[in-house]
Design an enzyme around this catalytic site. Structure first.
Site: not given
Length: 332
Positions: A8, A10, A61, A103, A163, A167
Site C-alpha cells: 500500500g 508502493g 510483489a 500483469s 517474473y 505472476k
C-alpha cells in the site's frame, strides 16, 4: 468496505489507497517499506492485519524482468510464497474478496497474424537475429513478416522470464483459493503503468522510469532495439480506478476473472521516449540497438472486457499523461 492493500505504500498501491479513501472506503495499508514487520510472507503478521477486513487488494510483489534465474528464488519467495500466505490467511479469516495485481507479461509475445497462416504464436526470438538487428519475430511456419494486434484475455499464456512465471503462478493460486473458499477473485493484468511517484533509477520500475530518470540527470533516454516495439502505457490513476471498480463489483463466487488493464491506445517505446523528452525539454532519445533476452517485441491489450464488465475506462490520455509525468517528482 474495509480493504487491506498489500504494497500500500508502493507506486500503484498508494494510488489505490487514495482512490479507496476518496470513494468512502476504509483503506488499510500493509507494506514492508513502512513497517519491516509487514511482510506478506509472515503468516502471523498477515493474520493480524486481516482482522476486520472485508476485501484484499494484493499489490505487494517483486517486479521487473530480473536477472535471468539468479534471483529466481527471491521472486518466487516474494510473489508466490507471499501470495500463498495471504490467501491462506484470508481463508482462515473468512475474507472472501480479492483483487490481484496481475500483469500482461503472462502472455509472452502479443497477438500476431501471418498473411498466409492467420493468427500464429512466434517462439522466443533467436540471439543471432537480435544481434543482427532483426527484432521482429517472423511467422514460425513460413518466416513471413507478421502484423501485431491486440491480445485478449483468452489468449494462451507463455511467460518468458522468471517474473512473468511468478505472476502467472499468482493467478493460479488465486483461482485455487476461490474454488476452495467460494471467494470472489479478480486479476487485473496491468500493462505498462506509469505516472507520478514512479521509483527512479531502479530496474524494477519500468522503461518509463529509466527514461524519466535519465532526463532528470540531463542525459538522453537510451531506447533499446529500434524503438518500434509496441506497448500500452496506462496511467497509474487509471489503474487505481480499475482496482476500485473491481473491488466494488467483485466477481462470481468460486472463480477468478482476469481483465487486461490498459489504455487501449498503443504506442511504440520510441514514441513514448520522444513524448517524455519533449515534455521535459530534452535531450532527445538515442536509439541504441541493444536488447535484453526475455523481452518481447510487441504486447498490447484488448481491455474491452474490463470496460464492458465493470464500466471502467481510462481517463488520462497519452500526451496528457506523459506531460504530467515529465514534470512530476519521482520516488527514491
Amino acid at each position: 468496505m474495509r480493504v487491506l492493500v498489500t504494497g500500500g505504500a508502493g507506486f500503484i498501491g498508494s494510488q489505490i489507497v487514495q482512490a479507496l479513501i476518496a470513494h468512502g472506503h476504509d483503506a488499510v495499508g500493509y507494506d514492508i517499506r513502512v513497517d519491516p514487520a509487514a511482510d506478506v510472507r509472515d503468516a502471523a503478521a498477515v493474520a493480524r492485519a486481516l482482522r476486520g477486513i472485508d476485501a484484499v487488494c494484493h499489490q505487494a510483489a517483486r517486479v521487473g524482468l530480473g536477472n535471468g534465474v539468479a534471483d529466481a528464488a527471491d521472486y518466487v519467495s516474494h510473489n508466490d510464497l507471499g501470495t500463498a500466505v495471504v490467501l491462506a490467511a484470508m481463508a482462515d479469516a473468512g475474507v472472501r474478496h480479492l483483487v490481484l495485481a496481475g500483469s500482461m507479461v503472462v502472455y509472452g509475445e502479443g497477438r500476431y497474424e501471418c498473411p498466409r497462416h492467420g493468427v500464429v504464436r512466434p517462439g522466443p526470438r533467436a540471439v543471432d537475429a537480435l544481434d543482427a538487428g532483426r527484432f521482429e519475430p517472423p511467422c514460425p511456419v513460413c518466416g513471413a513478416d507478421l502484423a501485431p494486434g491486440l491480445v485478449g484475455e483468452d489468449a494462451p499464456v507463455d511467460p518468458r522470464n522468471v517474473y512473468a512465471t511468478t505472476k502467472l503462478a499468482q493467478e493460479h493460486l488465486a483461482a485455487s483459493w476461490a474454488r476452495c473458499t467460494g471467494g470472489s477473485a479478480v486479476a487485473l493484468r496491468y500493462h505498462n503503468v506509469y505516472g507520478p511517484g514512479m521509483p527512479r533509477d531502479t530496474p524494477y520500475a519500468g522503461v518509463a522510469s529509466f527514461f524519466r530518470s535519465a532526463l532528470a540527470r540531463g542525459e538522453a533516454p537510451r531506447v533499446f532495439e529500434d524503438g518500434c516495439q509496441r506497448r500500452d502505457f496506462v496511467h497509474v490513476r487509471d489503474v487505481a480506478a480499475a482496482n476500485l471498480a473491481a473491488l466494488e463489483a467483485g466477481s462470481a463466487p468460486g472463480t477468478l476473472t482476469s481483465y487486461n488493464t490498459g489504455s487501449g491506445d498503443p504506442h511504440t517505446v520510441g514514441e513514448m521516449a520522444r513524448a517524455l523528452a519533449g515534455a521535459y525539454g530534452g535531450p532527445e532519445p538515442v536509439v541504441t540497438g541493444e536488447y535484453r533476452l526475455g523481452d518481447v517485441r510487441h504486447v498490447t491489450a484488448d481491455s474491452s472486457r474490463l470496460r464492458g464488465a465493470l464500466g471502467w475506462k481510462p481517463a488520462v490520455g497519452f500526451e496528457e499523461g506523459m506531460t504530467e509525468f515529465a514534470r512530476a517528482g519521482m520516488r527514491p
